[in-house]
Design a protein around this motif. Sequence first.
Motif, PDB file in Angstrom:
ATOM      1  N   THR B   1      63.650  41.733  29.042  1.00  0.00           N
ATOM      2  CA  THR B   1      62.816  41.797  30.240  1.00  0.00           C
ATOM      3  C   THR B   1      61.430  41.256  29.918  1.00  0.00           C
ATOM      4  O   THR B   1      60.835  41.614  28.921  1.00  0.00           O
ATOM      5  CB  THR B   1      62.677  43.245  30.730  1.00  0.00           C
ATOM      6  N   GLN B   2      60.950  40.361  30.779  1.00  0.00           N
ATOM      7  CA  GLN B   2      59.630  39.776  30.555  1.00  0.00           C
ATOM      8  C   GLN B   2      58.582  40.730  31.062  1.00  0.00           C
ATOM      9  O   GLN B   2      58.644  41.217  32.182  1.00  0.00           O
ATOM     10  CB  GLN B   2      59.536  38.441  31.277  1.00  0.00           C
ATOM     11  N   LEU B   3      57.563  40.993  30.212  1.00  0.00           N
ATOM     12  CA  LEU B   3      56.491  41.873  30.597  1.00  0.00           C
ATOM     13  C   LEU B   3      55.381  41.043  31.206  1.00  0.00           C
ATOM     14  O   LEU B   3      54.879  40.111  30.591  1.00  0.00           O
ATOM     15  CB  LEU B   3      55.989  42.633  29.364  1.00  0.00           C
ATOM     16  N   LEU B   4      54.981  41.386  32.415  1.00  0.00           N
ATOM     17  CA  LEU B   4      53.957  40.651  33.137  1.00  0.00           C
ATOM     18  C   LEU B   4      52.902  41.627  33.609  1.00  0.00           C
ATOM     19  O   LEU B   4      53.233  42.646  34.216  1.00  0.00           O
ATOM     20  CB  LEU B   4      54.584  39.948  34.336  1.00  0.00           C
ATOM     21  N   GLU B   5      51.661  41.341  33.306  1.00  0.00           N
ATOM     22  CA  GLU B   5      50.592  42.266  33.656  1.00  0.00           C
ATOM     23  C   GLU B   5      49.463  41.549  34.356  1.00  0.00           C
ATOM     24  O   GLU B   5      48.967  40.527  33.881  1.00  0.00           O
ATOM     25  CB  GLU B   5      50.076  42.946  32.391  1.00  0.00           C
ATOM     26  N   GLN B   6      49.053  42.112  35.495  1.00  0.00           N
ATOM     27  CA  GLN B   6      47.897  41.577  36.207  1.00  0.00           C
ATOM     28  C   GLN B   6      46.750  42.563  36.087  1.00  0.00           C
ATOM     29  O   GLN B   6      46.942  43.772  36.166  1.00  0.00           O
ATOM     30  CB  GLN B   6      48.214  41.366  37.688  1.00  0.00           C
ATOM     31  N   SER B   7      45.554  42.035  35.958  1.00  0.00           N
ATOM     32  CA  SER B   7      44.374  42.895  35.889  1.00  0.00           C
ATOM     33  C   SER B   7      43.194  42.216  36.560  1.00  0.00           C
ATOM     34  O   SER B   7      43.095  40.982  36.566  1.00  0.00           O
ATOM     35  CB  SER B   7      44.038  43.209  34.421  1.00  0.00           C
ATOM     36  N   PRO B   8      42.284  42.999  37.154  1.00  0.00           N
ATOM     37  CA  PRO B   8      42.461  44.431  37.379  1.00  0.00           C
ATOM     38  C   PRO B   8      43.446  44.685  38.512  1.00  0.00           C
ATOM     39  O   PRO B   8      43.828  43.766  39.222  1.00  0.00           O
ATOM     40  CB  PRO B   8      41.048  44.871  37.768  1.00  0.00           C
ATOM     41  N   GLN B   9      43.862  45.929  38.680  1.00  0.00           N
ATOM     42  CA  GLN B   9      44.760  46.262  39.781  1.00  0.00           C
ATOM     43  C   GLN B   9      44.007  46.313  41.099  1.00  0.00           C
ATOM     44  O   GLN B   9      44.560  45.958  42.142  1.00  0.00           O
ATOM     45  CB  GLN B   9      45.432  47.612  39.531  1.00  0.00           C
ATOM     46  N   PHE B  10      42.769  46.816  41.051  1.00  0.00           N
ATOM     47  CA  PHE B  10      41.952  46.926  42.257  1.00  0.00           C
ATOM     48  C   PHE B  10      40.564  46.384  41.975  1.00  0.00           C
ATOM     49  O   PHE B  10      40.038  46.558  40.874  1.00  0.00           O
ATOM     50  CB  PHE B  10      41.835  48.381  42.718  1.00  0.00           C
ATOM     51  N   LEU B  11      39.986  45.748  42.973  1.00  0.00           N
ATOM     52  CA  LEU B  11      38.656  45.192  42.837  1.00  0.00           C
ATOM     53  C   LEU B  11      37.970  45.256  44.199  1.00  0.00           C
ATOM     54  O   LEU B  11      38.486  44.728  45.193  1.00  0.00           O
ATOM     55  CB  LEU B  11      38.754  43.743  42.360  1.00  0.00           C
ATOM     56  N   SER B  12      36.808  45.905  44.218  1.00  0.00           N
ATOM     57  CA  SER B  12      36.041  45.990  45.450  1.00  0.00           C
ATOM     58  C   SER B  12      34.656  45.425  45.174  1.00  0.00           C
ATOM     59  O   SER B  12      33.955  45.948  44.308  1.00  0.00           O
ATOM     60  CB  SER B  12      35.943  47.442  45.925  1.00  0.00           C
ATOM     61  N   ILE B  13      34.284  44.348  45.861  1.00  0.00           N
ATOM     62  CA  ILE B  13      33.014  43.682  45.586  1.00  0.00           C
ATOM     63  C   ILE B  13      32.289  43.374  46.885  1.00  0.00           C
ATOM     64  O   ILE B  13      32.853  43.480  47.969  1.00  0.00           O
ATOM     65  CB  ILE B  13      33.233  42.369  44.802  1.00  0.00           C
ATOM     66  N   GLN B  14      31.027  42.983  46.748  1.00  0.00           N
ATOM     67  CA  GLN B  14      30.229  42.591  47.894  1.00  0.00           C
ATOM     68  C   GLN B  14      30.392  41.083  48.144  1.00  0.00           C
ATOM     69  O   GLN B  14      30.628  40.300  47.203  1.00  0.00           O
ATOM     70  CB  GLN B  14      28.750  42.899  47.666  1.00  0.00           C
ATOM     71  N   GLU B  15      30.238  40.716  49.370  1.00  0.00           N
ATOM     72  CA  GLU B  15      30.267  39.301  49.743  1.00  0.00           C
ATOM     73  C   GLU B  15      29.265  38.517  48.898  1.00  0.00           C
ATOM     74  O   GLU B  15      28.146  38.982  48.676  1.00  0.00           O
ATOM     75  CB  GLU B  15      29.930  39.161  51.221  1.00  0.00           C
ATOM     76  N   GLY B  16      29.702  37.357  48.398  1.00  0.00           N
ATOM     77  CA  GLY B  16      28.819  36.513  47.605  1.00  0.00           C
ATOM     78  C   GLY B  16      29.005  36.656  46.101  1.00  0.00           C
ATOM     79  O   GLY B  16      28.558  35.800  45.332  1.00  0.00           O
ATOM     80  N   GLU B  17      29.659  37.714  45.674  1.00  0.00           N
ATOM     81  CA  GLU B  17      29.891  37.912  44.236  1.00  0.00           C
ATOM     82  C   GLU B  17      31.037  37.014  43.751  1.00  0.00           C
ATOM     83  O   GLU B  17      31.866  36.556  44.534  1.00  0.00           O
ATOM     84  CB  GLU B  17      30.219  39.377  43.947  1.00  0.00           C
TER      85      GLU B  17
END
Lengths: 114, 112
Positions: B1-17
Motif C-alpha cells: 500500500t502506498q503511503l500518501l500524506e498531505q499537510s497541513p490538514q487544515f489551514l485558515s488564513i487572511q486574504e492576501g497571505e
Amino acid sequence: NAGVTQTPKFRVLKTGQSMTLLCAQDMNHEYMYWYRQDPGMGLRLIHYSVGEGTTAKGEVPDGYNVSRLKKQNFLLGLESAAPSQTSVYFCASSYISGSLDEQYFGPGTRLTVT
Amino acid sequence: TQLLEQSPQFLSIQEGENLTVYCNSSSVFSSLQWYRQEPGEGPVLLVTVVTGGEVKKLKRLTFQFGDARKDSSLHITAAQPGDTGLYLCAPHGSSNTGKLIFGQGTTLQVKP
C-alpha cells in the motif's frame, strides 16, 4: 453537455435496506469510477470500470456491487446497508490516455444509514 | 500500500497571505494531479505534473513536482476567499487503469 450526473443527491437508509446509486456521463468516456469520501480520509476508490460490461475492485469494495451494462451508466449497489457505509459517494469518468487523463466528477450523493 | 500524506490538514488564513500545501509519499509516481473541491461539489482538476522538477503556474497557484517524483507542493500567492476549498493531491501509478490515489486533502479557508 451535462457531464457526470448522480441520482439521488441525498438518501437515508435503515440498516439492512438496499439501494442503487446511478451515475451517468454523456462524454463517451470509457472509464468510470465510484469513490466514497469520509472526513479526514480523502477519496477512496470502491469499484471502477474500464469499459462497458467490465468492472474491477478498488481499495474498499466490501459491501458494494457495481454494474456497467451501458457505456454511459455505472451503478453502485448496497445490498444490506450498514452504518459504516454512511458517506458521500462520488462517481467519476475519464477517457484514459496514459497517466495524463483528467477525471470528471459528479456532484455526489450523501447517504446516511441509521 | 502506498503511503500518501498531505499537510497541513487544515489551514485558515487572511486574504492576501501566501501559503504552501505539501503532498508526500515514499513511492515514485509517473504523474500527479491536484484537484480542488468546493463544498457540496465534486473535485475539479487544477493541474497535472509529469516530469521530475516540473513547475506549472495557474494564475496565483504554483505547482511543483519533486525531482524524485515522490512529492509535490502547491503554493498560492495572495490568497483570496475564492480559493477556499479542499485541495487534493492524486498521484498516478504505473498501471494504465487510470486509478488515482487521493490524499486526505488540505482544507483551506481564506477569510476576507
